[in-house]
Write a protein that holds these residues in place. Structure first.
Motif, mmCIF file in Angstrom:
data_model
loop_
_atom_site.group_PDB
_atom_site.id
_atom_site.type_symbol
_atom_site.label_atom_id
_atom_site.label_comp_id
_atom_site.label_asym_id
_atom_site.label_seq_id
_atom_site.Cartn_x
_atom_site.Cartn_y
_atom_site.Cartn_z
ATOM 1 N N PHE A 149 -16.978 97.971 -7.659
ATOM 2 C CA PHE A 149 -16.452 98.849 -8.710
ATOM 3 C C PHE A 149 -15.871 100.130 -8.110
ATOM 4 O O PHE A 149 -14.743 100.532 -8.465
ATOM 5 C CB PHE A 149 -17.581 99.191 -9.696
ATOM 6 N N ILE A 150 -16.614 100.778 -7.216
ATOM 7 C CA ILE A 150 -16.148 102.039 -6.614
ATOM 8 C C ILE A 150 -14.914 101.795 -5.758
ATOM 9 O O ILE A 150 -13.950 102.569 -5.798
ATOM 10 C CB ILE A 150 -17.272 102.696 -5.795
ATOM 11 N N TRP A 151 -14.924 100.731 -4.967
ATOM 12 C CA TRP A 151 -13.753 100.452 -4.145
ATOM 13 C C TRP A 151 -12.537 100.152 -5.017
ATOM 14 O O TRP A 151 -11.429 100.621 -4.734
ATOM 15 C CB TRP A 151 -14.026 99.257 -3.227
ATOM 16 N N LYS A 152 -12.742 99.398 -6.085
ATOM 17 C CA LYS A 152 -11.633 99.001 -6.954
ATOM 18 C C LYS A 152 -10.965 100.222 -7.592
ATOM 19 O O LYS A 152 -9.732 100.278 -7.714
ATOM 20 C CB LYS A 152 -12.156 98.060 -8.048
ATOM 21 N N TYR A 153 -11.776 101.227 -7.973
ATOM 22 C CA TYR A 153 -11.220 102.368 -8.709
ATOM 23 C C TYR A 153 -11.014 103.618 -7.859
ATOM 24 O O TYR A 153 -10.392 104.574 -8.325
ATOM 25 C CB TYR A 153 -12.116 102.690 -9.911
ATOM 26 N N ILE A 154 -11.518 103.620 -6.620
ATOM 27 C CA ILE A 154 -11.300 104.779 -5.749
ATOM 28 C C ILE A 154 -10.535 104.401 -4.486
ATOM 29 O O ILE A 154 -9.617 105.103 -4.075
ATOM 30 C CB ILE A 154 -12.650 105.438 -5.362
ATOM 31 N N TYR B 165 -9.087 101.166 -3.593
ATOM 32 C CA TYR B 165 -8.261 99.962 -3.569
ATOM 33 C C TYR B 165 -6.928 100.161 -2.853
ATOM 34 O O TYR B 165 -6.503 99.325 -2.052
ATOM 35 C CB TYR B 165 -8.019 99.470 -4.994
#
Length: 275
Positions: A58-63, A65
């Motif tokens: 989730f964090i990688w996807k929204y911060i 990516y």
């Protein structure tokens, strides 16, 4: 200046991720208690890995990516994973063989039958989840963010230290050899990721390193005792600096030598790759 800012930004991401993981874990266990569900150590361990995977993604996807790779982009990921599985088995087998050769532990007995082998299935799945979730978090999120904000060498060191501290709550952990060896293990995993360009080899290595260390060879895995095929006895004259004591082989100087040797080889290959 860049490293200082990178340290601050990466630390903030790690703190946010860890707090969210703890919140999700707390909510999950609260519902388990409300429903009156009894969980074994294996199922509890598997449940703990799920928030690591979900929150990290989730964090990688929204911060991150569009900023850094999480280590999935590998055309031959199945091959890398299999190589890692073999390397993990070979390294842990070598460490155990050296500990046995030092006569610091002895094999009391071993048992191989259908029931024992079937009992290993959930344990293998546990360590599959542990290996994947910890590598995704440590070498995917932490190392990826640290490399983007502060450079490759900072990322390797930062992720290795973070990986060691991730185990600080384990039974029999200390800031002696267990802390040092977990940093060295984290360093080895990080160098594999940097050299190979993805987390998959490190994931495979992590899985079999833990699985053969505990459920097969009968040692504690980072201080955690598990059912195993082989049952060992620690010799009364043995030294915990050699056999790892209550923390397992990850508290042994033999493991330190192996990890340093492998890391030096990986540093050589990494420098060679870049030259």
């Amino acid at each position: 200046m860049k490293i200082g800012i990178g340290l601050a930004k990466t630390t903030m991401i790690v703190i946010i991720a860890y707090v969210l993981i703890l919140i999700v874990l707390g909510i999950s266990y609260h519902f388990v208690q409300l429903l009156g569900i009894s969980m074994s150590m294996t199922s509890s361990g598997i449940v703990q890995t799920v928030p690591f995977i979900i929150i990290t993604w989730f964090i990688w996807k929204y911060i991150g990516y569009k900023k850094w790779s999480i280590g999935f982009k590998e055309k031959y990921w199945k091959k890398e994973l299999c190589i890692g599985l073999i390397v993990g088995f070979c390294l842990m087998s070598l460490i155990v063989l050296l500990i046995l050769t030092a006569d610091d532990v002895s094999i009391r007995y071993y048992m191989v039958n259908k029931e024992v082998l079937l009992s290993l299935v959930p344990l293998f799945f546990l360590f599959l989840m542990v290996g994947f979730s910890e590598e995704l978090f440590s070498r995917g999120l932490i190392m990826g963010a640290a490399k983007y904000y502060a450079g490759k060498w900072f990322a390797i060191a930062f992720s290795a230290i973070g990986f060691s501290l991730l185990h600080a709550g384990n039974n029999h952990f200390s800031f002696g050899l267990p802390f040092i060896n977990l940093i060295l293990a984290g360093l080895m995993f990080a160098l594999f990721r940097e050299w190979r360009g993805s987390i998959w080899l490190a994931v495979g290595l992590h899985i079999t390193w833990n699985f053969f260390q505990g459920p097969v060879y009968g040692f504690r895995v980072s201080g955690i005792s598990l059912p195993s095929i082989i049952t060992i006895d620690y010799m009364s004259y043995g030294s915990p600096y050699i056999n790892g004591g209550e923390f397992g082989p990850e508290g042994s100087m033999i493991t330190s030598v192996i990890l340093v040797s492998v890391s030096c080889y990986l540093l050589y290959k990494l420098v060679q790759k870049e030259s």
